[in-house]
Scaffold this active site. Structure first.
Site, PDB file in Angstrom:
ATOM      1  N   ASP A 195       0.892  -1.144   0.004  1.00 18.35           N
ATOM      2  CA  ASP A 195      -0.105   0.109   0.145  1.00 18.35           C
ATOM      3  C   ASP A 195       0.830   1.219  -0.048  1.00 18.35           C
ATOM      4  O   ASP A 195       2.057   1.266   0.558  1.00 18.35           O
ATOM      5  CB  ASP A 195      -0.888   0.074   1.069  1.00 18.35           C
ATOM      6  CG  ASP A 195      -1.966   0.959   1.060  1.00 18.35           C
ATOM      7  OD1 ASP A 195      -2.224   1.369  -0.122  1.00 18.35           O
ATOM      8  OD2 ASP A 195      -2.611   1.148   2.178  1.00 18.35           O
ATOM      9  N   ASN A 227     -10.279  -3.224  -6.799  1.00 19.18           N
ATOM     10  CA  ASN A 227      -9.460  -2.326  -7.313  1.00 19.18           C
ATOM     11  C   ASN A 227      -9.936  -1.911  -8.855  1.00 19.18           C
ATOM     12  O   ASN A 227      -9.625  -0.851  -9.279  1.00 19.18           O
ATOM     13  CB  ASN A 227      -8.102  -2.802  -7.572  1.00 19.18           C
ATOM     14  CG  ASN A 227      -7.037  -2.801  -6.670  1.00 19.18           C
ATOM     15  OD1 ASN A 227      -6.093  -3.558  -6.446  1.00 19.18           O
ATOM     16  ND2 ASN A 227      -7.252  -1.577  -5.501  1.00 19.18           N
TER      17      ASN A 227
HETATM   18  C1  FPP Z   1      -1.803   0.032  -3.346  1.00 17.39           C
HETATM   19  O1  FPP Z   1      -1.249   1.337  -3.548  1.00 17.39           O
HETATM   20  C2  FPP Z   1      -1.366  -0.894  -4.499  1.00 17.39           C
HETATM   21  C3  FPP Z   1      -1.790  -1.281  -5.586  1.00 17.39           C
HETATM   22  C4  FPP Z   1      -3.467  -1.388  -5.815  1.00 17.39           C
HETATM   23  C5  FPP Z   1      -1.402  -2.209  -6.861  1.00 17.39           C
HETATM   24  C6  FPP Z   1      -0.041  -2.667  -6.294  1.00 17.39           C
HETATM   25  C7  FPP Z   1       0.526  -3.079  -7.743  1.00 17.39           C
HETATM   26  C8  FPP Z   1       2.045  -3.003  -7.981  1.00 17.39           C
HETATM   27  C9  FPP Z   1       3.158  -2.876  -6.983  1.00 17.39           C
HETATM   28  C10 FPP Z   1       2.393  -3.651  -9.431  1.00 17.39           C
HETATM   29  C11 FPP Z   1       2.960  -5.059  -9.501  1.00 17.39           C
HETATM   30  C12 FPP Z   1       2.103  -5.631 -10.265  1.00 17.39           C
HETATM   31  C13 FPP Z   1       2.572  -6.967 -10.670  1.00 17.39           C
HETATM   32  C14 FPP Z   1       1.403  -7.929 -11.194  1.00 17.39           C
HETATM   33  C15 FPP Z   1       3.969  -7.435 -10.583  1.00 17.39           C
HETATM   34  P1  FPP Z   1      -2.383   2.449  -3.749  1.00 17.39           P
HETATM   35  O2  FPP Z   1      -2.497   3.119  -5.058  1.00 17.39           O
HETATM   36  O3  FPP Z   1      -3.505   2.131  -2.964  1.00 17.39           O
HETATM   37  O4  FPP Z   1      -1.600   3.474  -2.729  1.00 17.39           O
HETATM   38  P2  FPP Z   1      -2.275   5.010  -1.994  1.00 17.39           P
HETATM   39  O5  FPP Z   1      -3.014   4.327  -0.892  1.00 17.39           O
HETATM   40  O6  FPP Z   1      -1.323   5.797  -1.359  1.00 17.39           O
HETATM   41  O7  FPP Z   1      -3.218   5.577  -3.030  1.00 17.39           O
END
Ligand code: FPP
Length: 263
Positions: free
Chosen positions: A31, A79
């Site tokens: 996250d 998501n």
């Molecule tokens: C949460 O951060 C993260 C995600 C929903 C996506 C995570 C995906 C990756 C790191 C890419 C790797 C993928 C593969 C298949 C290798 P957020 O966007 O919710 O962060 P925030 O809470 O700060 O908005």
């Protein structure tokens, strides 16, 4: 103690942790990518790209420490509610990751897996994921598992559906249904349950991740935003885990006659 993998060297990397207390399976909720990008004035996908880099570094370090498997929450069923351009960018990132990492995974003897629902995922994403699974199927080192189009409740519902079908077809009696019946129908029944669940960016939620499998996992929350998560963060999480007394609903380790027998 003998390392699980020839390249594993927990004693050198984490000399203050008993190698028997290294978790076998770590689950990670990555996250904070969006916040990390925003702090730098970049679009959210910049955070996800850097999150993919942190994922790679984490797997490499976990392998060196002798961890058997790491499962990353890469894209949840929830998501899909994100803006279409972010969803699209995450799908493209998934394909790019699979294509870009294939050789490195083979070189490092990492077995790649993925869990999640196939329905609803673009065909090219499924193809990319399946292709790396097939290419690394004979690798004998750590397992890197990504959860894509994944939900913990959906996984249990899918297992229930498979069980109901087996009952309807006369292959299973309702009286035979136990915990193992469900566990064996989850998406990756051969992986051990995670011993440790790590969540970055400070939130203290499970967010529908591996609901069945984390029943007895220890939870480590760090304020570090996922793209900044590095080897030292992994070490801190494992140190925290190793210092916990795991009771599994029974006696404290120090109270039980047998003492600690491994995670
Ligand atoms: C949460 O951060 C993260 C995600 C929903 C996506 C995570 C995906 C990756 C790191 C890419 C790797 C993928 C593969 C298949 C290798 P957020 O966007 O919710 O962060 P925030 O809470 O700060 O908005």
């Amino acid at each position: 103690m003998q390392a699980r993998y020839p390249s594993a060297d927990p004693l050198t990397l984490l000399p203050d942790v008993d190698p028997r207390r290294i978790p076998r399976h770590i689950a990670i909720i990555m996250d904070g990518n969006g916040r990390w990008a925003k702090q730098r004035g970049f679009p959210r996908i910049f955070g996800h790209r850097n999150g993919a880099r942190a994922l790679r570094e984490t797997v490499e370090e976990a392998g060196r420490l002798g961890v058997e498997a790491v499962t990353f929450y890469s894209f949840s069923l929830e998501n899909w509610r994100r803006p279409p351009e972010e969803v699209q960018a995450l799908m493209l990132l998934c394909v790019a990751y699979c294509e870009g990492e294939r050789e490195a995974l083979l070189r490092d003897n990492v077995r790649f897996r993925w869990i999640g629902r196939r329905e609803g995922l673009p065909a090219e994403v499924i193809e990319a994921l399946d292709s790396v699974v097939a290419a690394t199927a004979r690798c004998t080192g750590p397992t890197l598992c990504v959860a894509v189009n994944y939900g913990g409740r959906a996984e249990i519902a899918d297992a229930a559906k498979a069980i109901a079908t087996a009952v309807a077809e006369g292959r299973l009696q309702p009286s035979q249904i136990g915990e193992d019946t469900i566990a064996s129908r989850l998406y990756a029944p051969d992986l051990p349950d995670p011993d440790l669940l790590i969540r970055s960016a400070g939130e203290r939620r499970i967010s529908n991740f591996l609901l069945w499998q984390i029943s007895y996992a220890e939870i480590h929350v760090t304020d570090v935003l996922w793209p900044d998560f590095d080897a030292s963060c992994l070490h801190a999480a494992i140190r925290d885990f190793a210092a916990r007394s795991r009771r599994f609903g029974g006696l404290d380790e120090s109270d039980s006659a047998g003492g600690f027998t491994g995670a």
